[in-house]
Write an enzyme that holds these catalytic residues in place. Sequence first.
Site, PDB file in Angstrom:
ATOM      1  N   GLN A  85       1.039  -1.126   0.115  1.00  0.00           N
ATOM      2  CA  GLN A  85       0.062  -0.114   0.075  1.00  0.00           C
ATOM      3  C   GLN A  85       0.817   0.992   0.018  1.00  0.00           C
ATOM      4  O   GLN A  85       1.744   1.344   0.777  1.00  0.00           O
ATOM      5  CB  GLN A  85      -0.974  -0.179   1.294  1.00  0.00           C
ATOM      6  CG  GLN A  85      -1.673  -1.019   1.347  1.00  0.00           C
ATOM      7  CD  GLN A  85      -2.285  -1.718   2.709  1.00  0.00           C
ATOM      8  OE1 GLN A  85      -1.535  -1.055   3.590  1.00  0.00           O
ATOM      9  NE2 GLN A  85      -3.143  -2.451   2.823  1.00  0.00           N
ATOM     10  N   GLY A 142       4.101  -0.227   4.038  1.00  0.00           N
ATOM     11  CA  GLY A 142       4.567  -1.460   5.154  1.00  0.00           C
ATOM     12  C   GLY A 142       3.846  -2.709   5.311  1.00  0.00           C
ATOM     13  O   GLY A 142       4.074  -3.307   6.379  1.00  0.00           O
ATOM     14  N   HIS A 143       2.829  -2.892   4.303  1.00  0.00           N
ATOM     15  CA  HIS A 143       2.257  -4.306   4.486  1.00  0.00           C
ATOM     16  C   HIS A 143       2.390  -4.993   3.101  1.00  0.00           C
ATOM     17  O   HIS A 143       1.171  -5.409   2.694  1.00  0.00           O
ATOM     18  CB  HIS A 143       0.501  -3.616   4.598  1.00  0.00           C
ATOM     19  CG  HIS A 143       0.530  -2.776   5.756  1.00  0.00           C
ATOM     20  ND1 HIS A 143      -0.078  -1.496   5.720  1.00  0.00           N
ATOM     21  CD2 HIS A 143       0.999  -2.981   6.970  1.00  0.00           C
ATOM     22  CE1 HIS A 143       0.063  -1.025   6.939  1.00  0.00           C
ATOM     23  NE2 HIS A 143       0.798  -1.801   7.632  1.00  0.00           N
ATOM     24  N   PRO A 144       3.294  -5.601   2.941  1.00  0.00           N
ATOM     25  CA  PRO A 144       3.624  -6.261   1.854  1.00  0.00           C
ATOM     26  C   PRO A 144       3.042  -7.664   1.728  1.00  0.00           C
ATOM     27  O   PRO A 144       3.002  -8.176   2.867  1.00  0.00           O
ATOM     28  CB  PRO A 144       4.976  -6.415   1.448  1.00  0.00           C
ATOM     29  CG  PRO A 144       5.612  -6.262   2.803  1.00  0.00           C
ATOM     30  CD  PRO A 144       4.721  -5.243   3.666  1.00  0.00           C
TER      31      PRO A 144
END
Length: 504
Positions: free
Chosen positions: A293, A440-442
């Site tokens: 995101q 930071g939400h891969p």
Amino acid sequence: MSDVPATVDVLVVGGGSAGAVLAARLSQDPARTVLLLEAGRVYAADAYPPALLDADRIADPDHDWGYTSRGTDQAPQLPTPRGKVLGGSSAVNACVALRARAADFAKWGEHGVEGWSYDDVLPAFKLLENTPTGDDAYHGRSGPLAIRQRADSELTPSLRGFVEASVAHGFKRVHDFNGAEQNGADGYPVDVVDGVRQNVGLVYLTAEVRRRPNLTIRGDVNIDRVLFDGTTATGVLAADGTEYRGREVILCGGAYGSPAILLRSGIGPAADLTELGIPVVADLPVGQRLQDQVGYYNAYALAPGHLEMTPAVGSLLWTASSEAVGDELDLHVTATHLMDGSFSPTGGAIVLMAALVQPESTGTLKLASRDPGEAPLIDGNFLGTGRDARRMLEGVKLGRAIARNPVFSPFFAAELAPGDTVTDDEALSRVIAANPAIYGHPTSSVPMGGPGDPWAVVDSIGAVKGVSGLRVADASIIPEVPSSTTNVTVIMVAERIYERVYAS
């Protein structure tokens, strides 16, 4: 923690938000031997350093992989933090404890996966949680992970002002983002107790759990690749040449670590592997659908008299853009004090970060070389479509409009970024493209999928296609990035895979 057996029943690679959960759950059966290998340091449950316990500090450089990634053409090298320690990124994150929404799980189902509907996963969310608030229909009271809803009295005046300004702007007050409704504004639910970050290394791998004779935990073990006998996984090879043997291997290295290990093991796109001289074990689209995101930091100097910055996290507006499809909530505007006050002329700062949480753009993860010590090549491909760029612009404009609402405007002295001189859409779009932030939400680099999904690498319970004895269970298998932060959902994924595969 005992000495490593010659061959364990289950070998878990990576002690982050999924691996720590699986190691704890799997070792509940005293007849099952479990070995957990973590690339970072392993601290005793009561010996985590202050930098990892302090919920107001994030992305500690002493416990980080040091990755960078491409964001956009204008931002080709972004710092890309990932936790390298027992607890993984749950030990260095912002402690936000949002669940994925029912609409997110419906999208997973479109990939042909089974057992991941909202009704399927709600019991696992309740199982992992202990919280004193919210509706019993949605919440657990006795799980390992302490989750606490930020009350108004806990928020700083400016964080509270952001929520009130959002309501004045026409949005609902939600009260519980992990309950029935998410469209609106409130303080965050967080996994913080008395200012202490509740990482999985603390709450799942307790001192009592670590004393189990059938559980072995080893730190500072960086894994090169999976070892195979034909197409059957038999263990892993560490970067220092040590072999560890297991009757089953579960990769929990995260959205960057797990695909990198698979690629070095010969599981991935055949042409890419052949180019690097890696023998092909299974030709699968590893690393081809990476999602994260994208955000933008809209920063403000706090006004004198409103300089409080603790707690740093925070408040959230979760809503839909004008181009959202169905019941998507594709925008976050977050309010935090994660920017150092020294960057503000008043000594206090607040950041309203807009994030596009349902991007249609996908990126890639590839190997730079066969060397396990070399970071993978990560391309987030942010704003890769016109629709993504338009929705991102809309989110930033929304955050700026709320900041200028009379309810919030008394709390800030000046806009620091992008600044008052940036006024028209074209100029703001250029600024966003040149200064993207990684939320930071891969996810989705080793995605789950049914037989008809051409992007699928694993099945609905994480088993890698085309081989045996190898499973992946972490953020990488999530088939579509959810519209939330991901940590609690990754813990749920591990709980669910344990329940479906190993609990009986």
